[in-house]
Design a protein around this motif. Structure first.
Motif, short mmCIF file in Angstrom:
data_model
loop_
_atom_site.label_atom_id
_atom_site.label_comp_id
_atom_site.label_asym_id
_atom_site.label_seq_id
_atom_site.Cartn_x
_atom_site.Cartn_y
_atom_site.Cartn_z
N VAL A 39 53.39 55.49 3.77
CA VAL A 39 52.30 55.14 2.85
C VAL A 39 52.18 53.63 2.65
N ASP A 40 53.03 52.84 3.29
CA ASP A 40 53.06 51.42 2.96
C ASP A 40 53.02 50.52 4.19
N PRO A 41 52.02 50.68 5.06
CA PRO A 41 51.90 49.73 6.17
C PRO A 41 51.41 48.38 5.68
N SER A 52 50.83 41.98 -2.95
CA SER A 52 50.32 41.49 -1.67
C SER A 52 49.34 42.48 -1.06
N ARG A 53 49.59 43.79 -1.24
CA ARG A 53 48.64 44.78 -0.73
C ARG A 53 47.29 44.63 -1.44
N LEU A 54 47.34 44.46 -2.75
CA LEU A 54 46.10 44.28 -3.50
C LEU A 54 45.40 43.00 -3.06
N ARG A 55 46.17 41.92 -2.92
CA ARG A 55 45.59 40.62 -2.55
C ARG A 55 44.81 40.72 -1.24
N TYR A 56 45.38 41.41 -0.26
CA TYR A 56 44.74 41.47 1.05
C TYR A 56 43.57 42.44 1.09
#
Length: 250
Positions: free
Chosen positions: A48-50, A163-167
Motif C-alpha cells: 500500500v505504500d509505493p 511526503s506522499r501527500l506533498r507529491y
C-alpha cells in the motif's frame, strides 16, 4: 490498513507465474524506483505504500532516447537534478497574484526556472520553501501544531506520509479536489488562495532565514548534509565526532 479486523489476514503466496514480470521488453530496459509497478487491474495485493512515480518517470525520460549508453551517461542519470514534482506544481504557482514585492520577484524566478534543483538555484529554494509552507497551511488546521511539526520534521516515519501527500498535491490542484480545503478559512478557501498564502509565507520565512537579498537565496544554503555520529547522543561527547555539514544540490 485496520489491524483489528480479519480483512487483511495472510492469505498465502502469489503463484510465481502470476507475479509482475517482463522478459526482454521491447524498450530494452526495465526500470524500478520503489514505484508502483502494476496498474489497478492487477488482481493481487503487493503493498500500500509505493513511492510516487517521479523518479521512475524521470529515469524513463532519460533512458528512452539514450543510444550507445556509456558509464558517464549512467553517472549523469544517477545525479540528475530535474524535479518533475516541481515541473507539475510551478505552473499552478505562476497563476498566483503576488501578495507583495517579494512574492512578485519570487514568481519571476520561478517563471524562468528549468526545474533543476541546482546548488546555486534561487528558484529551487523558493519552490522548496513554498511547498513546506503549503504543507503547513494544509496540515495545521487538521492536526494541530505538535503533530504537524512531527509530520514535517523530516524524521523517518511520520514524514513518509507527509511526503506522499506533498507529491500528490499537483494532482489535487489539477483536479480541483477540495477535500483539504475549508471555504470558511480565507487562506484555504480555494487552491489559488492557499497557494497565494503559501508563497507569501515562504518568502517571509526565507527573508528571516537567508536575509532580504534574494540573490543570496541559493538552494545550497538551505539544502545541506547533517551527518550525526552515533556517539553524539552522549552528553559528554556531543557533536565532537560529527562530520562537517556540506551544501549539496538535488
Amino acid at each position: 490498513v485496520p489491524g483489528w479486523t480479519d480483512d487483511h489476514e495472510w492469505r498465502g503466496f502469489i503463484p510465481f507465474e502470476e507475479m509482475p514480470q517482463a522478459a526482454n521488453p521491447a524498450s530494452h530496459f526495465i526500470i524500478t524506483a520503489n514505484n508502483k509497478i502494476v496498474d489497478d487491474a492487477y488482481p493481487h495485493y503487493l503493498g500500500v505504500d509505493p513511492s510516487p512515480g517521479y523518479r521512475y518517470a524521470r529515469i524513463l525520460e532519460r533512458l528512452a532516447p539514450m543510444q550507445n549508453a556509456t558509464a558517464d551517461d549512467f553517472a549523469s542519470l544517477q545525479a540528475d537534478r530535474l524535479s518533475i514534482a516541481a515541473r507539475e506544481l510551478v505552473p499552478h504557482l505562476l497563476k498566483v497574484p503576488p501578495a507583495d514585492e517579494f512574492a512578485r520577484r519570487a514568481l519571476e524566478h520561478l517563471r524562468g526556472w528549468d526545474f533543476r534543483m541546482e546548488p546555486e538555484s534561487i528558484a529551487a529554494t523558493i519552490y522548496a520553501a513554498t511547498i513546506d509552507a503549503l504543507m503547513h497551511l494544509l496540515l495545521l488546521p487538521m492536526m494541530g501544531e505538535e503533530m504537524t511539526f512531527a509530520m514535517l520534521s523530516g524524521a523517518y516515519g511520520a514524514s513518509r506520509h507527509a511526503s506522499r501527500l506533498r507529491y500528490h498535491l499537483p494532482v489535487f490542484i489539477q483536479a480541483n479536489d477540495t477535500r483539504l480545503l475549508n471555504p470558511a478559512d480565507p487562506q484555504r478557501a480555494s487552491w489559488l488562495a492557499t497557494l497565494t498564502a503559501a508563497l507569501r509565507d515562504a518568502t517571509a520565512q526565507l527573508r528571516e532565514t537567508l536575509g532580504a537579498d534574494m540573490s543570496q537565496w541559493q538552494w545550497s544554503r538551505l539544502h545541506r548534509t547533517a551527518p550525526t555520529h552515533p556517539l553524539s547522543a552522549l552528553a559528554d561527547i556531543g557533536a565532537r565526532f560529527d562530520p562537517p555539514s556540506a551544501p549539496y544540490g538535488g
